[in-house]
Design an enzyme around this catalytic site. Structure first.
Site, PDB file in Angstrom:
ATOM      1  N   GLY A  12       0.825  -1.131  -0.060  1.00 28.06           N
ATOM      2  CA  GLY A  12      -0.059   0.141  -0.106  1.00 28.06           C
ATOM      3  C   GLY A  12       1.042   1.348   0.085  1.00 28.06           C
ATOM      4  O   GLY A  12       2.071   1.285  -0.491  1.00 28.06           O
ATOM      5  N   GLY A  13       0.359   2.276   0.594  1.00 29.95           N
ATOM      6  CA  GLY A  13       0.966   3.753   0.614  1.00 29.95           C
ATOM      7  C   GLY A  13       2.292   3.411   1.561  1.00 29.95           C
ATOM      8  O   GLY A  13       3.211   4.490   1.120  1.00 29.95           O
TER       9      GLY A  13
ATOM     10  N   GLY B  64      24.140  13.087 -29.047  1.00 31.41           N
ATOM     11  CA  GLY B  64      23.678  13.858 -27.732  1.00 31.41           C
ATOM     12  C   GLY B  64      24.375  13.142 -26.513  1.00 31.41           C
ATOM     13  O   GLY B  64      24.285  13.444 -25.556  1.00 31.41           O
ATOM     14  N   ALA B  65      24.420  11.934 -26.752  1.00 23.82           N
ATOM     15  CA  ALA B  65      24.803  11.006 -25.515  1.00 23.82           C
ATOM     16  C   ALA B  65      26.518  11.200 -25.370  1.00 23.82           C
ATOM     17  O   ALA B  65      26.676  11.349 -23.987  1.00 23.82           O
ATOM     18  CB  ALA B  65      24.927   9.560 -25.995  1.00 23.82           C
TER      19      ALA B  65
HETATM   20  C1  HXC Z   1      -3.672  -4.661  11.582  1.00 21.16           C
HETATM   21  C2  HXC Z   1      -2.489  -6.589  10.791  1.00 21.16           C
HETATM   22  C3  HXC Z   1      -2.392  -5.941   9.538  1.00 21.16           C
HETATM   23  C4  HXC Z   1      -2.728  -4.470   9.567  1.00 21.16           C
HETATM   24  C5  HXC Z   1      -1.332  -7.679   9.323  1.00 21.16           C
HETATM   25  N1  HXC Z   1      -2.054  -7.758  10.589  1.00 21.16           N
HETATM   26  N2  HXC Z   1      -1.537  -6.608   8.739  1.00 21.16           N
HETATM   27  N3  HXC Z   1      -3.379  -5.906  11.543  1.00 21.16           N
HETATM   28  N4  HXC Z   1      -3.552  -3.942  10.443  1.00 21.16           N
HETATM   29  N5  HXC Z   1      -2.596  -3.849   8.405  1.00 21.16           N
HETATM   30  C6  HXC Z   1      -1.797  -8.638  11.661  1.00 21.16           C
HETATM   31  C7  HXC Z   1      -2.824 -10.074  11.248  1.00 21.16           C
HETATM   32  O1  HXC Z   1      -4.245  -9.626  11.646  1.00 21.16           O
HETATM   33  C8  HXC Z   1      -2.250 -10.893  12.026  1.00 21.16           C
HETATM   34  O2  HXC Z   1      -2.674 -10.819  13.418  1.00 21.16           O
HETATM   35  C9  HXC Z   1      -0.707 -10.571  11.975  1.00 21.16           C
HETATM   36  O3  HXC Z   1      -0.714  -9.100  11.768  1.00 21.16           O
HETATM   37  C10 HXC Z   1      -0.142 -11.543  10.823  1.00 21.16           C
HETATM   38  O4  HXC Z   1      -0.749 -11.313   9.922  1.00 21.16           O
HETATM   39  P1  HXC Z   1      -0.816 -12.612   8.899  1.00 21.16           P
HETATM   40  O5  HXC Z   1      -2.271 -12.116   7.752  1.00 21.16           O
HETATM   41  O6  HXC Z   1      -1.111 -13.790   9.640  1.00 21.16           O
HETATM   42  O7  HXC Z   1       0.560 -12.806   8.250  1.00 21.16           O
HETATM   43  P2  HXC Z   1       0.729 -13.386   6.864  1.00 21.16           P
HETATM   44  O8  HXC Z   1      -0.049 -14.566   6.518  1.00 21.16           O
HETATM   45  O9  HXC Z   1       2.396 -13.382   6.791  1.00 21.16           O
HETATM   46  O10 HXC Z   1       0.362 -12.267   5.902  1.00 21.16           O
HETATM   47  C11 HXC Z   1       0.683 -10.976   5.835  1.00 21.16           C
HETATM   48  C12 HXC Z   1       0.084 -10.040   5.005  1.00 21.16           C
HETATM   49  C13 HXC Z   1      -1.099  -9.839   5.651  1.00 21.16           C
HETATM   50  C14 HXC Z   1       0.334 -10.109   3.664  1.00 21.16           C
HETATM   51  C15 HXC Z   1       0.881  -8.504   5.279  1.00 21.16           C
HETATM   52  O11 HXC Z   1      -1.199  -9.832   6.856  1.00 21.16           O
HETATM   53  C16 HXC Z   1      -2.125  -8.879   5.043  1.00 21.16           C
HETATM   54  O12 HXC Z   1      -2.489  -8.851   3.796  1.00 21.16           O
HETATM   55  N6  HXC Z   1      -2.359  -8.018   5.849  1.00 21.16           N
HETATM   56  C17 HXC Z   1      -3.438  -6.862   5.560  1.00 21.16           C
HETATM   57  C18 HXC Z   1      -2.486  -5.587   4.485  1.00 21.16           C
HETATM   58  C19 HXC Z   1      -3.081  -4.651   4.197  1.00 21.16           C
HETATM   59  O13 HXC Z   1      -4.301  -4.569   3.513  1.00 21.16           O
HETATM   60  N7  HXC Z   1      -2.907  -3.376   4.766  1.00 21.16           N
HETATM   61  C20 HXC Z   1      -3.375  -2.207   4.833  1.00 21.16           C
HETATM   62  C21 HXC Z   1      -3.117  -1.471   3.483  1.00 21.16           C
HETATM   63  S1  HXC Z   1      -3.403   0.134   3.172  1.00 21.16           S
HETATM   64  P3  HXC Z   1      -2.895 -12.107  14.691  1.00 21.16           P
HETATM   65  O14 HXC Z   1      -3.458 -11.532  15.529  1.00 21.16           O
HETATM   66  O15 HXC Z   1      -3.477 -13.137  13.630  1.00 21.16           O
HETATM   67  O16 HXC Z   1      -1.455 -12.649  14.823  1.00 21.16           O
HETATM   68  C22 HXC Z   1      -2.206   0.872   3.556  1.00 21.16           C
HETATM   69  C23 HXC Z   1      -2.424   2.044   3.390  1.00 21.16           C
HETATM   70  C24 HXC Z   1      -1.349   3.034   3.685  1.00 21.16           C
HETATM   71  O17 HXC Z   1      -1.427   0.434   4.166  1.00 21.16           O
HETATM   72  C25 HXC Z   1      -1.448   4.316   3.098  1.00 21.16           C
HETATM   73  C26 HXC Z   1      -0.301   5.206   3.313  1.00 21.16           C
HETATM   74  C27 HXC Z   1      -0.644   6.439   2.495  1.00 21.16           C
END
Ligand code: HXC
Length: 505
Positions: free
Chosen positions: A160-161, A395-396
Site C-alpha cells: 500500500g502507501g 547527444g549521448a
Molecule cells: C492490523 C494486521 C495488519 C494490518 C497484518 N495484521 N496486517 N493488523 N492491520 N494492516 C496482523 C494480522 O491480523 C495477524 O494478526 C498478524 O498481523 C500477522 O498477519 P498474517 O496475515 O497472519 O501474516 P501473513 O500470512 O504473513 O500475511 C501478511 C500480510 C497480511 C500479507 C501483510 O497480513 C495482509 O494482507 N495484511 C493486510 C495488508 C493490508 O491490507 N494493509 C493495509 C494496506 S493499506 P494475528 O492477531 O492473527 O497474529 C495501507 C494504506 C497506507 O497500508 C496508506 C499510506 C498513505
C-alpha cells in the site's frame, strides 16, 4: 527499591524478549532485534520508546517498532525496525509517532536514517490515524532528502502507501523470497483486472531489482543484505555538510595499470565488460554497484580512488552496446543527484554509441527521461571528471558529462571517437547523392569514411579544440583521475539563488 528494580528488569526483559523468534523464523525471517544486532556495532544501541503502547489492535509495548540509535563502523546512525510479531508490524498512531521522533532526531543529529521494514501496512483498527502517521513519515522523508542519507531495507511485506516511504528515500534494499512491495496486492489486482499473480510476481525482489527499478540492491538473505547496508554506510558522509569518509591516500596518483591497455578492444563495436575497467581504476578493485540487474547498459557504482569516495557512472558496452535508453537515463540521473547532494565527486567513463532509437523508446518518453540525466549533470557542483574511452556520439556525448555541461576535467584515450555520429553513418548522410550515383558505392563509402575519420574524428581533434583537456595513455587512467580529483577537491561553486529548479520528473 530492590523490589521495584527487580520488577522493572523483569518487565523490560519480557518486552525485549517479545513474542519470541519462532513465528518469524517459521516465515524464513529474522526478528527485529536479531536484525538490529546484525546491522549495528555491538553494544551501542540507545533504544527509545521501549514502553510506548499502541491503541486498538496492538496493546503491546513497543507498538510493533523498535527505534533507536547505534553505530556502524563507529559512526552514528538512527534506525527503526518493524516487528512483524506485533500486529503484523502494522503502523498505528504510536508506531508512527515513534518513527517521527526518530526521524526528527536523525535530522537534528545529522546522521543517516535506516528503516528496516516488515509490516502489514496501515493498522486497519486505527483508521485514518494510521494514514496520518504515514503522511508524517513521507513529509519527514522529503525534509531529510539531500540532508542525511536515508536507506530503506525491505525484509517482509511493504504494501500500500507504505511503499512510498522507501520510494522517497535514497536506497532500497530487498531480500529475495521474503520481501514484497506493491501499492495494491494480488487480491485487488485480480478483482480489478481478473489477472491472478503471486506476491512475488507482483512485487518481489526479483521484479523490483530487474524490471521496475524500485529496488537498488537485491540480496538472497537478510545476513548478506544487512552486511551490505553496513558497507554502503561506510561509503557515505553522515550528512550533506560532512565530507565522505576518507581512508587516506593509497598512492593512486602514480599508479599505472597495464591491464587497461588490453581490456578494451580498439574496434569501437566490440563489446567488453566495463566492470573490469572500473576494477582497475578504483582502490583494491572494490566497488558497490547500484541496480545491478536494472538498466545494465549504464553502471552506477560507489568506490574509492586514492582513499576518497567517488561515484562512477559508466556506459556498459556489454549490454545493448552501452546505448542510453529511458531506464538508463533515470538510473544514472538519480545517482548523479545523490552524489551531488552529498558532496561525492563524479567520475564518468564514456563509451556510448548514442541514445537507443525506436518507436518504443520515443513513446516511452526518452526525451523526458534523457533530460533528467542532462539536468542532473548540469546542476551538479561536485568535482567532475570525464574519461572518454572510445565512442562518444551525438547527444549521448554531451549528456555523459561533457565539458560543455560542466565537467571540470575531460580526459580521453587515444581510441576516442567523439563525433556527431559514427563515420559511416555520417558519410551516408552527407554523401547520399554521390553514393547513389557511384559505380562502386561500397568502395566509395569506404574511402569517404576514411577521409571523414581522418579529418573530423582523429584522436586529437577534440583536444585541439579544448573539449578534451588531455589525451592520456590508458594505463595512466587511474593516476590521471586521482590527480585530477586532487586538483579540484576544493571546488566551491554556489548554485544560483532560486526556490528550486523545475527539472523533468
Ligand atoms: C492490523 C494486521 C495488519 C494490518 C497484518 N495484521 N496486517 N493488523 N492491520 N494492516 C496482523 C494480522 O491480523 C495477524 O494478526 C498478524 O498481523 C500477522 O498477519 P498474517 O496475515 O497472519 O501474516 P501473513 O500470512 O504473513 O500475511 C501478511 C500480510 C497480511 C500479507 C501483510 O497480513 C495482509 O494482507 N495484511 C493486510 C495488508 C493490508 O491490507 N494493509 C493495509 C494496506 S493499506 P494475528 O492477531 O492473527 O497474529 C495501507 C494504506 C497506507 O497500508 C496508506 C499510506 C498513505
Amino acid at each position: 527499591m530492590d523490589r521495584l528494580r527487580e520488577q522493572h528488569f523483569r518487565t523490560r526483559a519480557r518486552i525485549i524478549e517479545g513474542n519470541g523468534p519462532a513465528r518469524q523464523h517459521a516465515l524464513g525471517k529474522l526478528t527485529a532485534r536479531e536484525r538490529l544486532a546484525l546491522l549495528l556495532d555491538d553494544g551501542v544501541f540507545v533504544e527509545l520508546d521501549l514502553y510506548r503502547r499502541g491503541k486498538e489492535g496492538a496493546q503491546e509495548a513497543t507498538d510493533g517498532v523498535i527505534t533507536g540509535s547505534g553505530e556502524i563502523g563507529g559512526r552514528r546512525v538512527f534506525v527503526y525496525a518493524q516487528d512483524f510479531t506485533i500486529a503484523g508490524g502494522s503502523l498505528g498512531e504510536a508506531h508512527a509517532a515513534k518513527i517521527h521522533k526518530l526521524m526528527d532526531l536523525a535530522l537534528d543529529a545529522g546522521a543517516p536514517l535506516i528503516g528496516l521494514n516488515d509490516s502489514g501496512g496501515a493498522r486497519i483498527q486505527e483508521g485514518v490515524m494510521a494514514l496520518d502517521g504515514y503522511g508524517g513519515i513521507f513529509y519527514r522523508n522529503v525534509q531529510a532528502s539531500g540532508v542525511i542519507p536515508q536507506i530503506s531495507v525491505i525484509l517482509g511485506p511493504c504494501a500500500g502507501g507504505a511503499a512510498y516511504s522507501p520510494a522517497l528515500t535514497d536506497f532500497t534494499f530487498m531480500v529475495r523470497d521474503t520481501a514484497q512491495m506493491y501499492l495494491t496486492g494480488p487480491d485487488v489486482v485480480e478483482a480489478v483486472s481478473g489477472k491472478r499473480v503471486t506476491h512475488a510476481e507482483l512485487g518481489g525482489a526479483e521484479v523490483h531489482g530487474s524490471r521496475s527499478g524500485v529496488a537498488t540492491f537485491v540480496h538472497d538473505d537478510e545476513v548478506g543484505c544487512l552486511d551490505e547496508v553496513r558497507y554502503l554506510v561506510s561509503l557515505l558522509p553522515a550528512n550533506n555538510l560532512e565530507r565522505p569518509p576518507s581512508t587516506g591516500a593509497t598512492g593512486a596518483v602514480s599508479d599505472e595499470r597495464p591491464r587497461l591497455a588490453e581490456l578494451v578492444p580498439v574496434e569501437p563495436n566490440l563489446p567488453y565488460d566495463m566492470r573490469h575497467v572500473i576494477a582497475e581504476i578504483v582502490d583494491d578493485g572494490e566497488f558497490l554497484e547500484l541496480h545491478e540487474d536494472w538498466a545494465g547498459n549504464v553502471l552506477c557504482v560507489f568506490a574509492r580512488i586514492d582513499g576518497e569516495v567517488v561515484g562512477v557512472v559508466a556506459n556498459q558496452p556489454l549490454v545493448l552496446a552501452g546505448v542510453l535508453d529511458a531506464a538508463a537515463a533515470q538510473k544514472a540521473a538519480r545517482f548523479v543527484r545523490f552524489c551531488d547532494a552529498f558532496g561525492i565527486p563524479l567520475v564518468t567513463l564514456v563509451d556510448v554509441p548514442g541514445f537507443l532509437p525506436g518507436v518504443e523508446q520515443e513513446h516511452a518518453g526518452i526525451i523526458r527521461h534523457g533530460a533528467k540525466l542532462l539536468y542532473a549533470y548540469c546542476e551538479a557542483t561536485v568535482p567532475r571528471v570525464q574519461v572518454i574511452l572510445r565512442k562518444a556520439y551525438g547527444g549521448a556525448y554531451i549528456v555523459m558529462d561533457s565539458r560543455s555541461i560542466g565537467a571540470d576535467l575531460s580526459l580521453a584515450w587515444p581510441t576516442n571517437e567523439i563525433a556527431v555520429m559514427g563515420a559511416t553513418g555520417a558519410v551516408n548522410v552527407i554523401h547520399r547523392k554521390e553514393l547513389a550515383a557511384a559505380a562502386d558505392p561500397d568502395r566509395l563509402r569506404e574511402d569517404l569514411t576514411d577521409a571523414y575519420t581522418r579529418r573530423l574524428m582523429h584522436p586529437h581533434y577534440s583536444a585541439e579544440r579544448g573539449l578534451v583537456d588531455d589525451v592520456i595513455d590508458p594505463v595512466r587512467t587511474r593516476s590521471a583521475i586521482a590527480s585530477g580529483l586532487a586538483m579540484i577537491r576544493t571546488k566551491r561553486r554556489v548554485p544560483p539563488r532560486r526556490k528550486h529548479g523545475n527539472g523533468p520528473l
